[in-house]
Scaffold this motif. Structure first.
Motif, mmCIF file in Angstrom:
data_model
loop_
_atom_site.group_PDB
_atom_site.id
_atom_site.type_symbol
_atom_site.label_atom_id
_atom_site.label_comp_id
_atom_site.label_asym_id
_atom_site.label_seq_id
_atom_site.Cartn_x
_atom_site.Cartn_y
_atom_site.Cartn_z
ATOM 1 N N SER A 15 0.905 -1.158 -0.175
ATOM 2 C CA SER A 15 0.034 -0.011 -0.100
ATOM 3 C C SER A 15 0.649 1.052 0.039
ATOM 4 C CB SER A 15 -0.993 -0.040 1.152
ATOM 5 O OG SER A 15 -0.304 -0.023 2.444
ATOM 6 N N LEU A 16 2.271 1.196 0.837
ATOM 7 C CA LEU A 16 2.929 2.243 0.767
ATOM 8 C C LEU A 16 3.392 2.575 -0.769
ATOM 9 C CD1 LEU A 16 4.914 2.081 4.036
ATOM 10 C CD2 LEU A 16 3.165 3.789 3.571
ATOM 11 N N THR A 17 3.660 1.623 -1.399
ATOM 12 C CA THR A 17 4.438 1.543 -2.599
ATOM 13 C C THR A 17 3.363 2.196 -3.684
ATOM 14 O OG1 THR A 17 5.747 -0.466 -2.156
ATOM 15 C CG2 THR A 17 5.437 0.317 -4.602
ATOM 16 N N ASN A 18 2.093 1.926 -3.636
ATOM 17 C CA ASN A 18 1.270 2.190 -4.429
ATOM 18 C C ASN A 18 0.576 3.676 -4.131
ATOM 19 O OD1 ASN A 18 1.322 -0.108 -6.088
ATOM 20 N ND2 ASN A 18 -0.445 -0.993 -4.985
ATOM 21 N N CYS A 19 0.758 4.203 -2.963
ATOM 22 C CA CYS A 19 0.009 5.414 -2.481
ATOM 23 C C CYS A 19 1.174 6.576 -2.703
ATOM 24 C CB CYS A 19 -0.463 5.309 -0.851
ATOM 25 S SG CYS A 19 1.106 5.409 0.090
ATOM 26 N N GLY A 20 2.255 6.448 -3.279
ATOM 27 C CA GLY A 20 3.439 7.432 -3.625
ATOM 28 C C GLY A 20 4.251 7.628 -2.491
ATOM 29 N N TYR A 21 4.389 7.028 -1.548
ATOM 30 C CA TYR A 21 4.952 7.432 -0.200
ATOM 31 C C TYR A 21 6.458 7.307 -0.893
ATOM 32 C CZ TYR A 21 7.365 7.356 4.189
ATOM 33 O OH TYR A 21 8.126 7.416 5.390
ATOM 34 N N ASN A 22 6.908 6.469 -1.466
ATOM 35 C CA ASN A 22 8.431 6.300 -1.924
ATOM 36 C C ASN A 22 8.819 7.324 -2.922
ATOM 37 O OD1 ASN A 22 8.754 3.885 -0.239
ATOM 38 N ND2 ASN A 22 8.482 2.438 -1.834
ATOM 39 N N ALA A 23 7.687 7.551 -3.853
ATOM 40 C CA ALA A 23 8.106 8.603 -4.737
ATOM 41 C C ALA A 23 8.321 9.911 -4.114
ATOM 42 C CB ALA A 23 6.878 8.579 -5.819
ATOM 43 N N ILE A 24 7.332 10.305 -2.961
ATOM 44 C CA ILE A 24 7.615 11.471 -2.478
ATOM 45 C C ILE A 24 8.970 11.643 -1.581
ATOM 46 C CG2 ILE A 24 6.613 12.758 -0.456
ATOM 47 C CD1 ILE A 24 4.054 11.772 -1.099
ATOM 48 N N GLN A 25 9.443 10.404 -1.136
ATOM 49 C CA GLN A 25 10.943 10.501 -0.299
ATOM 50 C C GLN A 25 11.892 10.712 -1.420
ATOM 51 O OE1 GLN A 25 10.960 10.162 2.818
ATOM 52 N NE2 GLN A 25 8.574 10.249 2.639
ATOM 53 N N SER A 26 11.777 9.794 -2.601
ATOM 54 C CA SER A 26 12.719 10.095 -3.474
ATOM 55 C C SER A 26 12.792 11.339 -4.016
ATOM 56 C CB SER A 26 12.454 8.968 -4.739
ATOM 57 O OG SER A 26 13.432 9.135 -5.836
ATOM 58 N N GLU A 27 11.978 11.978 -4.479
ATOM 59 C CA GLU A 27 11.803 13.418 -5.030
ATOM 60 C C GLU A 27 12.190 14.487 -3.980
ATOM 61 O OE1 GLU A 27 7.705 13.737 -6.719
ATOM 62 O OE2 GLU A 27 7.989 11.986 -8.241
ATOM 63 N N ASP A 28 11.787 14.333 -2.775
ATOM 64 C CA ASP A 28 12.102 15.183 -1.770
ATOM 65 C C ASP A 28 13.638 15.159 -1.624
ATOM 66 O OD1 ASP A 28 11.367 17.015 0.333
ATOM 67 O OD2 ASP A 28 12.216 15.473 1.913
ATOM 68 N N GLU A 29 14.313 14.032 -1.604
ATOM 69 C CA GLU A 29 15.676 13.926 -1.490
ATOM 70 C C GLU A 29 16.280 14.555 -2.556
ATOM 71 O OE1 GLU A 29 17.718 13.012 0.790
ATOM 72 O OE2 GLU A 29 15.853 12.663 2.119
ATOM 73 N N GLN A 30 15.911 14.511 -3.817
ATOM 74 C CA GLN A 30 16.405 15.077 -5.109
ATOM 75 C C GLN A 30 16.243 16.353 -5.201
ATOM 76 O OE1 GLN A 30 17.529 13.259 -7.794
ATOM 77 N NE2 GLN A 30 18.365 15.420 -8.099
ATOM 78 N N ILE A 31 15.361 17.014 -4.608
ATOM 79 C CA ILE A 31 15.217 18.726 -4.188
ATOM 80 C C ILE A 31 16.380 18.961 -3.179
ATOM 81 C CG2 ILE A 31 13.776 20.254 -3.156
ATOM 82 C CD1 ILE A 31 11.140 19.074 -4.214
ATOM 83 N N LYS A 32 16.472 18.219 -2.215
ATOM 84 C CA LYS A 32 17.429 18.766 -1.374
ATOM 85 C C LYS A 32 18.932 18.465 -1.925
ATOM 86 C CE LYS A 32 15.069 16.787 2.711
ATOM 87 N NZ LYS A 32 15.115 15.884 3.829
ATOM 88 N N ALA A 33 19.147 17.414 -2.613
ATOM 89 C CA ALA A 33 20.428 17.484 -3.366
ATOM 90 C C ALA A 33 20.717 18.912 -4.505
ATOM 91 C CB ALA A 33 20.588 16.302 -4.197
#
Length: 201
Positions: A15-33
């Motif tokens: 459910s976490l995979t399908n709800c976008g949680y991982n995508a949010i984490q990945s994109e948030d880290e990309q913004i920080k970088a």
């Protein structure tokens, strides 16, 4: 009991995979970088400014106001802590952007002044500093573009269903993005006139 827990864990991760949680984490880290690279390039420019001001001082002693303006703008930039927390505070982000814009404007005025000093333009140190500054401005543009795209992707993700529900649940909000300075001025098309006035007799 162990099987039930295993199944529940599997369902939770699915459910976490399908709800976008991982995508949010990945994109948030990309913004920080990408933000770190923007700050890095702005710092590089700030480090060049004192050398540039000192090289101009010797040639343009009477241009104190312009030199002081650059120095003050650089000091204002240095007083703002560009931490990752700025990315979650639109007001602090705006303040950071305004300070950087002020330094860009001050440097533009300095470059206009240097046009009046041919000896300065031929000075090896000044030429090297200008080359480094020009390269830094290009790097700033590239870094800002990467940041803008990363923020755009992130903001779309947290506003899209069903990841918007996950974003609300975990408190993720839209990140501020760079805007164009003097938007009203650049939205007006420049007037081009090739008809030179006739020489007076």
């Amino acid at each position: 009991m162990r099987k039930i827990l295993t199944v529940l864990a599997a369902l939770a991760s699915l459910s976490l995979t399908n709800c976008g949680y991982n995508a949010i984490q990945s994109e948030d880290e990309q913004i920080k970088a990408n933000w770190s690279e923007v700050v890095n390039q702005y710092q590089r420019r700030a480090d060049l400014v004192p050398n540039l001001v000192n090289s101009v001082k010797g040639f343009a002693q009477q241009e104190k106001d312009v030199l002081l303006g650059v120095t003050n703008a650089r000091a204002k930039v240095g007083s703002i802590q560009a931490t990752p927390e700025v990315l979650n505070d639109p007001a602090a982000f705006q303040k950071f952007q305004a300070a950087q814009g002020e330094l860009s404007s001050a440097l533009s005025r300095l470059l206009v002044v240097t046009e009046n000093y041919p000896q300065l333009k031929s000075d090896a140190l000044f030429k090297d500093l200008m080359s480094q500054l020009e390269g830094t401005e290009n790097r700033i543009t590239v870094a800002r573009n990467h940041y803008i795209k990363a923020v755009q992707e992130y903001n779309v993700t947290i506003r899209s269903f069903p990841s918007n529900l996950t974003a609300m649940m975990f408190g993720y909000k839209e990140k501020p993005n760079f805007s164009v300075e003097n938007e009203k001025e650049i939205s007006t098309a420049p007037k081009v006139d090739f008809n030179a006035p006739a020489p007076s007799k």
